[in-house]
Design a protein around this motif. Structure first.
Motif, PDB file in Angstrom:
ATOM      1  N   SER A 786      -9.378  15.457 -10.872  1.00 56.27           N
ATOM      2  CA  SER A 786     -10.684  15.046 -10.396  1.00 56.27           C
ATOM      3  C   SER A 786     -10.743  14.918  -8.875  1.00 56.27           C
ATOM      4  N   PRO A 787     -11.784  15.488  -8.259  1.00 61.58           N
ATOM      5  CA  PRO A 787     -11.885  15.358  -6.801  1.00 61.58           C
ATOM      6  C   PRO A 787     -12.431  13.999  -6.368  1.00 61.58           C
ATOM      7  N   SER A 788     -12.836  13.173  -7.340  1.00 62.46           N
ATOM      8  CA  SER A 788     -13.489  11.907  -7.017  1.00 62.46           C
ATOM      9  C   SER A 788     -12.451  10.836  -6.654  1.00 62.46           C
ATOM     10  N   PHE A 789     -12.873   9.884  -5.834  1.00 59.63           N
ATOM     11  CA  PHE A 789     -11.933   8.892  -5.306  1.00 59.63           C
ATOM     12  C   PHE A 789     -12.062   7.529  -5.972  1.00 59.63           C
ATOM     13  N   PHE A 790     -10.969   6.780  -5.907  1.00 56.50           N
ATOM     14  CA  PHE A 790     -11.035   5.382  -6.307  1.00 56.50           C
ATOM     15  C   PHE A 790     -10.066   4.579  -5.440  1.00 56.50           C
ATOM     16  N   ASN A 791     -10.245   3.282  -5.484  1.00 61.00           N
ATOM     17  CA  ASN A 791      -9.438   2.404  -4.648  1.00 61.00           C
ATOM     18  C   ASN A 791      -9.162   1.130  -5.446  1.00 61.00           C
ATOM     19  N   VAL A 792      -7.972   1.088  -6.005  1.00 58.92           N
ATOM     20  CA  VAL A 792      -7.622   0.026  -6.945  1.00 58.92           C
ATOM     21  C   VAL A 792      -7.630  -1.350  -6.281  1.00 58.92           C
ATOM     22  N   ALA A 793      -7.155  -1.400  -5.037  1.00 58.11           N
ATOM     23  CA  ALA A 793      -7.101  -2.713  -4.368  1.00 58.11           C
ATOM     24  C   ALA A 793      -8.508  -3.292  -4.264  1.00 58.11           C
ATOM     25  N   GLU A 794      -9.492  -2.431  -4.022  1.00 56.43           N
ATOM     26  CA  GLU A 794     -10.862  -2.942  -3.933  1.00 56.43           C
ATOM     27  C   GLU A 794     -11.369  -3.399  -5.298  1.00 56.43           C
ATOM     28  N   VAL A 795     -10.964  -2.700  -6.350  1.00 59.98           N
ATOM     29  CA  VAL A 795     -11.383  -3.136  -7.693  1.00 59.98           C
ATOM     30  C   VAL A 795     -10.842  -4.540  -7.957  1.00 59.98           C
ATOM     31  N   GLU A 796      -9.599  -4.763  -7.556  1.00 57.81           N
ATOM     32  CA  GLU A 796      -9.002  -6.087  -7.785  1.00 57.81           C
ATOM     33  C   GLU A 796      -9.792  -7.174  -7.075  1.00 57.81           C
ATOM     34  N   VAL A 797     -10.157  -6.891  -5.821  1.00 52.25           N
ATOM     35  CA  VAL A 797     -10.900  -7.899  -5.066  1.00 52.25           C
ATOM     36  C   VAL A 797     -12.275  -8.117  -5.712  1.00 52.25           C
ATOM     37  N   LEU A 798     -12.894  -7.041  -6.161  1.00 49.22           N
ATOM     38  CA  LEU A 798     -14.197  -7.181  -6.830  1.00 49.22           C
ATOM     39  C   LEU A 798     -14.083  -8.054  -8.079  1.00 49.22           C
ATOM     40  N   MET A 799     -13.015  -7.807  -8.834  1.00 53.25           N
ATOM     41  CA  MET A 799     -12.816  -8.596 -10.070  1.00 53.25           C
ATOM     42  C   MET A 799     -12.654 -10.079  -9.743  1.00 53.25           C
ATOM     43  N   GLU A 800     -11.961 -10.324  -8.643  1.00 56.33           N
ATOM     44  CA  GLU A 800     -11.757 -11.702  -8.222  1.00 56.33           C
ATOM     45  C   GLU A 800     -13.116 -12.351  -7.922  1.00 56.33           C
ATOM     46  N   TYR A 801     -13.974 -11.612  -7.230  1.00 60.82           N
ATOM     47  CA  TYR A 801     -15.310 -12.157  -6.935  1.00 60.82           C
ATOM     48  C   TYR A 801     -16.122 -12.344  -8.211  1.00 60.82           C
ATOM     49  N   MET A 802     -15.983 -11.402  -9.137  1.00 54.18           N
ATOM     50  CA  MET A 802     -16.714 -11.524 -10.406  1.00 54.18           C
ATOM     51  C   MET A 802     -16.297 -12.811 -11.106  1.00 54.18           C
TER      52      MET A 802
END
Ligand SMILES: Nc1ncnc2c1ncn2[C@@H]1O[C@H](COP(=O)(O)OP(=O)(O)OP(=O)(O)O)[C@@H](O)[C@H]1O
Length: 944
Positions: A786-802
């Motif tokens: 897949s040419p699409s990007f992701f950033n796991v560290a940001e997902v973790e921070v988002l989950m923390e905020y959630m």
């Protein structure tokens, strides 16, 4: 030059003063002389004048000036010079730092072995000369710039052990790179680096530092080596430098370390110094990050080689069920000339120029789509419907390639192409598009011999329908005499209309004189034949004004036929849902294109749209005329034509519903939108250069009829309304976009209780300012094909905020909140997919234009600058795309959390100003400047 850049130069100057032991000089004119004569032009870098730099330092509280004296703020040193975090406490005098929790506490460190020196090293004397402890290695800007410039051509040399110096480590070093990973932020990791003089003569170790600042690392050595305090290494002697890694957040932290050596004569000139580089890639990866990490390493799909010159026949496939589909003939431009392109868009050139630009765009699309052709791609039978074959198309959800239901592609059995043989290409029609795959209908000839997993070469084709519809619209606009609508002068306008008193469905609009007058003028058709424009910044009520006007037109002129359009399905659905608030379902018809996935139709709309039993159906004209309002996307499209989000559409898209349907004398066109939010997406650079990227709304706004009248300084309400009252957001959320894009004209009118509902949230860095910028050192990754990007560290921070949002709700005066009040916006599909693994409430920016939530979390994903050009080309990402950026940060009502890598984001002028304003200028009048700096995590504050 931005404020932050000027501030950076100011801090660099302060560092220069320190390096030359002149921080005691306070006199402003003396400092100006030093700045101008010794610093400003010292290395070819263009720097601003002294006053401008000083102003930036003052604004950011890094310097104060009074009575002709400049006083640098002592925190300058802590915040800035000490980019490598200063030890918190020493073990012994001059000893190695062992901040808690020490991993190698107590281990001896001296010149030859690891240990603590028994007496203060010479550095102590040298470094205290000026009354300042300066043993922590500081960054040499000139050297850093020089090495960064050399890096591309001389990387191999920079990392090689040279002139007798060997740099080894207790960690494996591969190609100059040391990699390691931690599992938790509470861990501290130490890397021992050994510098050995393996030559037969002594050498001076003079300096070491990092090329980029990153405060989770600390570098240290026992002797506190600096250029003022070099260390002589005898032949065979080894010396240790330690690198300590102490992350505050999960993430990916790369660093480059430079070590400087010189021949041992004290008189040897600096030019004899030579440098060795080592790279470090440290990671802090939690178990969630591991789970979300790449499922397989990224391997771009092998691209099919240039088309073979073999003869071939095409076997047509099975099309998805759909209503009447009329073939449209391609239009090649009749004129192709430079003078046409350069003459600009006029009514005389309208048809020819737009057709030519659309043609250029179509050629570019053909070129672009070929890049996605695939070879050796396996197909499988669909489990649910055996007559369909499933093909993986990574990137399809981001339109890379663009494939919609009803489009077709060609496949050839892999390995069949042989000289002299007639090749069979099978056309497969797309029945369904899923995240990374499509389901295709083929000819039975292929299906009968198909084996599961069989491999094919795949060629994508461009669906020309959208271009042809637009080309035809340009032609019809001409045929149907829409000159006065598309190039309005006001001269042909009918007599001054009589405005009726109206009783609005939405009473709130009666309190806003601009909205009320816009509705009145639209109902009276006062701008006819010119379009009526409703424009304004985010959240100012453009959509609700449009919706109210539609309802009022129906109320006052019951026999009206209205076509309401928007460029995207989600915006058209939103219009439909808002219209249904006061209108009976039987009056309204939402017409979807056959390419829409039936599963995506909102439940509220299901029984007033063209959804049949198996597919969308298209009623005949007579049937359609029974409805008062028809709602479509522009491409799928009266007397009255309303277009919402008109700034997002190409001009020729907007005229599709006008050309042929609008009565040029009595029809009324209303366009609502904001040219500062999402604009048309065009691929051809030529088409962009010659104007296809400008929406009809944006073009018309430059026509004098729609501009402020010079004498009164106001807009003529008969033709245009500019809405400026924002009913959505807390002032802190609006503050920066308002300054960046709207000249500070936006006014705050949002409901006080809702907008203030997160002002006391315990996780705000500063109470009363519900905007958080959370810096994350993540990594933009890809997986599989897949040419699409992701950033796991940001997902973790988002989950923390959630977690914080949901756990804290209802407590300590905070409102209760449900997941549907929270929106997460990410710029790439893969990131959306990763976040969806845990949550069900995310969407792309396109889906969010026109939408709002109480709380918005934005994940910017980009963490390395190298992909930014790709983003620009495909209109992806938030960096270098002001309009997408603007939409993303203006959706929140009460709380906005932006998660991203500020170092990368600041490469973009809009983000740079955004981060700058958040950090260094008071966001609200009552805020103390020093507190504002708390908006960003201290770890990042040091980096910027
Ligand atoms: N006069 C008003 N009084 C109170 N609330 C209003 C008023 N006008 C609009 N609103 C509210 O403001 C919010 C934003 O309105 P709307 O979506 O129409 O704005 P918009 O200008 O189309 O926004 P965007 O450009 O960001 O899509 C909605 O919640 C709407 O109900």
């Amino acid at each position: 030059m931005t404020l932050s850049k000027r501030r950076e130069f100011g801090l660099e100057f302060y560092e220069f003063l320190k390096d030359t032991n002149r921080t005691s000089i306070k006199n402003k004119s003396k400092l100006r002389d030093i700045y101008n004569n010794e610093f400003r032009n010292s290395d070819g870098v263009k720097r601003p004048n002294f006053s401008s730099v000083l102003y930036a330092l003052k604004l950011s509280n890094k310097a104060r000036v009074y009575s002709g004296q400049v006083h640098f703020n002592p925190t300058v040193r802590e915040y800035y010079l000490d980019q490598w975090r200063r030890p918190t406490r020493s073990v012994q005098n001059g000893g190695l730092i062992t901040s808690t929790p020490p991993v190698h506490n107590g281990v001896q460190l001296n010149k030859y072995t690891v240990g603590v020196p028994s007496s203060p090293g010479p550095a102590q004397t040298a470094s205290t000369q000026n009354g300042v402890t300066s043993h922590t290695p500081r960054r040499d800007w000139k050297l850093a710039n020089k090495i960064l410039k050399m890096y591309n051509s001389d990387r191999a040399e920079l990392i090689s052990d040279r002139r007798g110096v060997l740099i080894t480590s207790d960690h494996p070093v591969k190609d100059g790179l040391i990699k390691f990973s931690l599992e938790s932020v509470t861990e501290v990791h130490i890397v021992h680096l050994f510098l050995k003089n393996s030559s037969s003569s002594p050498l001076l170790f003079t300096y070491y530092s990092a090329l980029h600042r990153m405060s989770c690392f600390t570098l240290q050595d026992t002797q506190k080596v600096t250029r003022n305090n070099p260390l002589q290494l005898a032949p065979g002697e080894q010396y240790e430098v330690q690198l300590q890694f102490r992350p505050k957040h999960p993430g990916f932290y790369p660093a480059a370390l430079v070590f400087e050596f010189k021949p041992p004569h004290s008189s040897s000139p600096p030019s004899l110094a030579f440098h060795l580089l080592r790279f470090v890639e440290a990671q802090c990866v939690t178990s969630l990050a591991r789970e979300l990490g790449p499922t397989a390493p990224y391997r771009p799909r092998p691209i099919m080689s240039a088309e073979a010159s073999l003869r071939y026949i095409v076997e047509d496939g099975e099309q998805p069920e759909r209503g009447l589909c009329r073939k449209m003939v391609a239009i090649s431009p009749s004129l192709w000339s430079r003078s046409l392109l350069e003459g600009g868009l006029t009514w005389e050139s309208y048809k020819e120029l737009l057709q030519l630009l659309l043609y250029l765009e179509a050629i570019q699309m053909e070129v672009d789509i070929k890049k996605y052709n695939m070879t050796k791609s396996p197909m499988f039978r669909d489990k649910a419907k055996k007559s369909l074959l499933v093909l993986e198309v990574p990137g399809v959800s981001e339109n890379r390639p663009s494939v919609l239901r009803g489009d077709s592609l060609l496949v050839t059995k892999w390995g069949e192409g042989k000289e002299g043989k007639v090749l069979v290409k099978y056309r497969g029609y797309v029945h369904r598009v899923e995240l990374e795959r499509v389901k295709l209908g083929f000819n039975p000839k292929l299906l009968s011999s198909f084996i599961d997993g069989q491999k094919f070469d795949v060629e994508f084709t461009v669906n020309r329908l959208t271009t042809r519809l637009q080309q035809r619209a340009a032609e019809l606009a001409f045929q149907h005499n829409l000159g006065n609508t598309l190039f309005p002068s006001g001269g042909t306008t009918t007599k001054t209309p009589k405005l009726q008193q109206l009783w609005l469905y939405d009473k709130a609009l009666e309190q806003n004189p601009e909205q009320y007058s816009a509705v009145q003028n639209i109902v009276a058709g006062s701008s006819r034949p010119a379009p009526y424009l409703v424009f304004g910044p985010p959240g100012t009520g453009k959509t609700v004004t449009l919706v109210e006007a539609i309802k009022q037109v129906l109320k006052t002129k019951g026999s009206s036929h209205i076509l309401a359009c928007a460029p995207s399905n989600s915006a058209a659905d939103l219009l439909c849902v808002k219209l249904l608030e006061h209108l009976e379902k039987r009056k309204l018809f939402r017409m979807y294109a056959s390419s829409r996935n039936p599963d995506d139709v909102p439940t509220a709309i299901v029984d007033c749209c063209n959804m049949g039993e198996h597919c969308f159906v298209f009623p005949c004209k007579e049937e359609l005329m029974k409805y008062s309002i028809i709602i479509t996307t522009l491409l799928t499209a009266g007397r009255h034509v309303f277009v919402d989000e008109a700034g997002h559409a190409v001009e020729t898209e907007t005229i599709i519903p006008l050309a042929g349907l609008l009565d040029p004398d009595n029809g009324q066109v209303v366009l609502a939108g904001d040219p500062k939010q999402l604009g048309p997406i065009i691929r051809s650079p030529l088409a962009i250069k010659y104007g296809l990227g400008v929406s009809l709304l944006e073009r018309l706004m430059k026509v004098s009829l729609y501009q402020k009248e010079e004498s009164t300084g106001t807009f003529n309400n008969r033709y245009v309304t500019k809405l400026l009252r924002n009913y959505r957001s807390h002032p802190s959320i609006l503050k920066v976009p308002n300054e960046l894009f709207y000249e500070g004209e936006l006014q705050v009118f949002a409901n006080e209780m809702i907008r203030n509902s997160y002002c006391n949230w315990e996780h705000l860095p500063q109470k009363g300012f519900p905007v958080v910028f959370h810096g994350v050192a993540g990594r933009d990754e890809r997986e599989e094909n897949s040419p699409s990007f992701f950033n796991v560290a940001e997902v973790e921070v988002l989950m923390e905020y959630m977690r914080k949002l949901l756990q804290g709700q209802g407590k300590r005066g905070l409102a209760t909140i449900s997941p549907k009040d929270i929106g997460i916006i990410a710029p790439y599909r893969k990131q959306v997919e990763k976040i969806r693994k845990a949550l069900k409430i995310v969407g792309s920016v396109e889906e969010f234009q026109g939408q709002e939530r109480r709380v918005i979390l934005v994940s910017t994903v980009r963490s390395s600058a190298k992909y930014i050009q790709t983003d620009q080309r495909f209109s992806l990402g938030f960096v270098k795309n002001e309009k997408r950026f603007n939409v993303a940060v203006t959706r929140a009502k009460a709380l906005l959390v932006v998660v991203g890598n500020p170092l990368v984001l600041r490469g973009d002028p809009a983000w740079d100003r955004y981060v700058d304003r958040l950090l260094f200028c008071p966001p609200t009048v009552e805020t103390e400047e020093s507190e504002v700096q708390q908006q960003l995590d201290p770890e990042w504050r040091n980096e910027l």
